[in-house]
Scaffold this motif. Structure first.
Motif, PDB file in Angstrom:
ATOM      1  N   SER A 203      28.155  33.197  45.844  1.00 19.88           N
ATOM      2  CA  SER A 203      29.007  32.659  46.968  1.00 19.88           C
ATOM      3  C   SER A 203      30.134  32.407  46.172  1.00 19.88           C
ATOM      4  N   ASN A 204      31.370  31.814  47.326  1.00 25.27           N
ATOM      5  CA  ASN A 204      32.554  31.506  46.845  1.00 25.27           C
ATOM      6  C   ASN A 204      33.175  30.753  48.012  1.00 25.27           C
ATOM      7  N   LYS A 205      34.014  29.763  48.068  1.00 25.99           N
ATOM      8  CA  LYS A 205      34.411  29.208  49.007  1.00 25.99           C
ATOM      9  C   LYS A 205      35.986  29.372  48.964  1.00 25.99           C
ATOM     10  N   MET A 257      48.097  32.950  41.199  1.00 24.94           N
ATOM     11  CA  MET A 257      47.602  32.053  39.984  1.00 24.94           C
ATOM     12  C   MET A 257      46.445  31.200  40.269  1.00 24.94           C
ATOM     13  N   ALA A 258      46.430  30.867  41.556  1.00 22.33           N
ATOM     14  CA  ALA A 258      44.812  30.081  41.938  1.00 22.33           C
ATOM     15  C   ALA A 258      43.943  31.130  41.816  1.00 22.33           C
ATOM     16  N   MET A 259      44.085  32.118  42.434  1.00 24.62           N
ATOM     17  CA  MET A 259      42.851  33.267  42.375  1.00 24.62           C
ATOM     18  C   MET A 259      42.562  33.732  40.927  1.00 24.62           C
ATOM     19  N   LEU A 260      43.465  33.660  40.108  1.00 21.20           N
ATOM     20  CA  LEU A 260      43.122  33.849  38.812  1.00 21.20           C
ATOM     21  C   LEU A 260      42.536  32.708  38.120  1.00 21.20           C
ATOM     22  N   GLU A 261      43.160  31.560  38.124  1.00 20.30           N
ATOM     23  CA  GLU A 261      42.502  30.275  37.206  1.00 20.30           C
ATOM     24  C   GLU A 261      41.727  29.385  37.911  1.00 20.30           C
ATOM     25  N   THR A 291      37.353  26.434  43.864  1.00 23.86           N
ATOM     26  CA  THR A 291      36.911  27.915  43.850  1.00 23.86           C
ATOM     27  C   THR A 291      36.871  28.537  42.730  1.00 23.86           C
ATOM     28  N   GLU A 292      36.057  29.716  42.855  1.00 22.82           N
ATOM     29  CA  GLU A 292      36.255  30.345  41.466  1.00 22.82           C
ATOM     30  C   GLU A 292      36.930  31.447  41.323  1.00 22.82           C
ATOM     31  N   GLY A 293      37.917  31.308  40.360  1.00 21.03           N
ATOM     32  CA  GLY A 293      39.007  32.339  40.269  1.00 21.03           C
ATOM     33  C   GLY A 293      38.381  33.493  39.111  1.00 21.03           C
ATOM     34  N   LEU A 294      39.305  34.609  38.887  1.00 18.60           N
ATOM     35  CA  LEU A 294      38.789  35.646  38.045  1.00 18.60           C
ATOM     36  C   LEU A 294      38.265  35.142  36.668  1.00 18.60           C
ATOM     37  N   PHE A 295      39.062  34.402  36.056  1.00  8.62           N
ATOM     38  CA  PHE A 295      38.934  34.117  34.733  1.00  8.62           C
ATOM     39  C   PHE A 295      37.535  33.513  34.603  1.00  8.62           C
ATOM     40  N   ALA A 296      37.217  32.176  35.613  1.00  9.42           N
ATOM     41  CA  ALA A 296      36.231  31.768  35.438  1.00  9.42           C
ATOM     42  C   ALA A 296      34.795  32.410  35.737  1.00  9.42           C
TER      43      ALA A 296
END
Length: 496
Positions: A203-205, A257-261, A291-296
């Motif tokens: 899941s992600n928020k 950037m937020a969605m990545l990091e 929230t969980e980004g791509l790198f995480a």
């Protein structure tokens, strides 16, 4: 009534147009240099684009998709592996029956009695240079499985080091007329149970991102034109809208950037819980969840490599082949996109050029559609290795000094050099719809309904233009509520 004129009343004779030495202004004279600089500037209207394309947005649009959501979180499930394979410990004991104790599944997930090995299963047992073909004769209600070898009376030659063995179920064998419930052992395994597929839910928020630009009513009325070419399409002559366009472009980059990091807030963190620094309210459950980004997501559920660093071509190729071997053990997606920084891109170019044996240093004519009178093309945008196709692209976000490029310079070994993303779609079970759907591996979810779309909201308040408040200014507001969904992260590779 008497009228008294001021002492400095302008009552002198109006001047006439004459060219005299006394009214000549020499721009080179120090007495008139200030006047010339103040009133007669050579104004260059065109804004110089010294940083080129400054925005980094567009990466997610290339590799993923965007979908609306109406809930506070998105939940999806990912299927498990189809075949039964386990890591564990062999115990020989000199008995007719050797035993295998299940410790984890093949991906390292801990388990005890939840394995799927059953009586009459045919298995391969491997450890310490030996592979045995065995039949499962007992599966008591524990992690211990009893085996009998096909090719020897007593199971021998296997390492008994903890968790050093691997077991794979390859089939089953039953005698004539034997039913699933036939049982002659001493343990409670008198019934062969059916296997139920397992899955894992993630899941992600979404997070809410906000910003605004403000210009006072007075400044909005003072027009000073500047010719610009902006990232937001604000080409031509603009005044205060130039700054608004920059603010909009910066906010758009923040969304990417937020969605990545981005990271989910850990339990040990005090963000949004103890110090209330981002909430502005006494509600202890509001805000700060992250929230969980791509790198995480890749670091948590995917693969990370430290290879292909440009040491030398042979080493880089061997390390790249190790990446392919890992992909083979995962989903084996044939087409992959690579977004890398400059140094990693050049290291891959050198690695590929070294494979060209038709010229010294890989700079031969003809191979790259060149001749001796043309500039050599020493870069590669795509290549095939093994059964995989890779499409390589420079990732501006990892190169630009004002974005991740500057962070990477200070991070040293913790720097992110690139990411490998599978192309295509994955099949997942959507719990909201109750069915399997084909979705891109990577996509952005944003909050939306029939009455409000929060993908990228913009509105204007203040007294400039449409008067909406008593504020003597114009405020342009931006808002988005979104999160990233990374499905099948085991098929992704982060290069650090």
């Amino acid at each position: 009534m008497a009228i008294t004129a001021g002492n400095n009343l302008n009552s002198v004779v109006a001047p006439v147009q004459q060219t005299l030495a006394s009214n000549y202004i020499d721009f080179r004279d120090t007495n008139t240099a200030g006047w010339a600089q103040q009133y007669l500037p050579d104004l260059m209207e065109k804004e110089a684009e010294v940083f080129g394309q400054r925005t980094i947005s567009g990466f997610l649009a290339q590799v993923g998709a965007e979908e609306a959501m109406s809930a506070d979180q998105v939940v999806w499930s990912e299927q498990s592996r189809l075949h039964l394979s386990y890591k564990g410990t062999v115990d020989l004991n000199g008995d007719t029956n050797g035993t295998f104790t299940c410790v984890t599944d093949i991906d390292g997930n801990a388990l005890t009695t939840t394995h799927g090995i059953r009586v009459n299963d045919m298995v391969l047992l491997a450890s310490a240079g030996k592979v045995s073909k065995c039949l499962v004769v007992e599966t008591p209600e524990s992690a211990v499985v009893s085996l009998e070898a096909y090719d020897e009376a007593v199971l021998t030659g296997h390492s008994e080091t903890a968790s050093a063995a691997t077991l794979l179920v390859i089939g089953s064998e039953f005698g004539k007329g034997q039913s699933y419930s036939d049982f002659t052992g001493t343990h409670n395994s008198d019934r062969r149970t059916a296997l139920e597929p397992s899955f894992k839910s993630f899941s992600n928020k979404p997070i809410i991102m906000k910003d605004y630009y403000e210009v006072s009513g007075s400044d909005a009325s003072q027009i000073g034109w500047v010719e610009v070419t902006g990232e937001a399409g604000q080409n031509g002559y603009l005044w205060y809208l130039k700054a608004e366009g920059d603010t909009r472009s910066r906010f758009t980059d923040y969304l990417e950037m937020a969605m990545l990091e981005a990271e989910k807030t850990a339990e040990a963190s005090v963000i949004g819980f103890a110090d209330k620094q981002i909430r502005g309210s006494a509600d202890s459950t509001a805000g700060g969840n992250g929230t969980e980004g791509l790198f995480a997501a890749i670091e948590d559920r995917g693969n990370v490599t430290s290879g292909v660093t440009g040491v030398n071509a042979a080493t880089d190729l061997a390390e790249f082949d190790a990446i392919l071997a890992e992909f083979d053990s995962q989903g084996a997606i044939e087409e992959n996109m690579m977004f890398v920084n400059r140094s990693t891109s050049l290291a891959m170019d050198d690695m590929l050029a070294s494979m060209n044996s038709y010229g010294a240093g890989g700079t031969s004519y003809g191979v790259f559609s060149n001749d001796e009178n043309m500039a050599l093309n020493l870069g590669f945008s795509g290549f095939r290795r093994g059964s995989y196709d890779f499409y390589k692209s420079d990732f501006r976000y990892l190169n630009d000094k004002s974005t991740r490029g500057g962070i990477n310079s200070a991070a040293g070994s913790a720097a992110i050099r690139g990411v490998i993303i599978p192309a295509g779609v994955s099949s997942v079970y959507d719990q909201a719809l109750g069915k399997n759907l084909k979705r891109p591996f990577l996509h952005v979810r944003y909050r939306a309904s029939a009455t409000d779309n929060r993908k990228m909201k913009t509105w204007v308040t203040g007294s400039v233009g449409a008067q909406t408040s008593a504020l003597d200014a114009m405020q342009v507001h931006y808002l988005s509520e979104r999160c990233l969904v990374v499905q099948g992260a085991n098929n992704f590779m982060l290069m650090k």
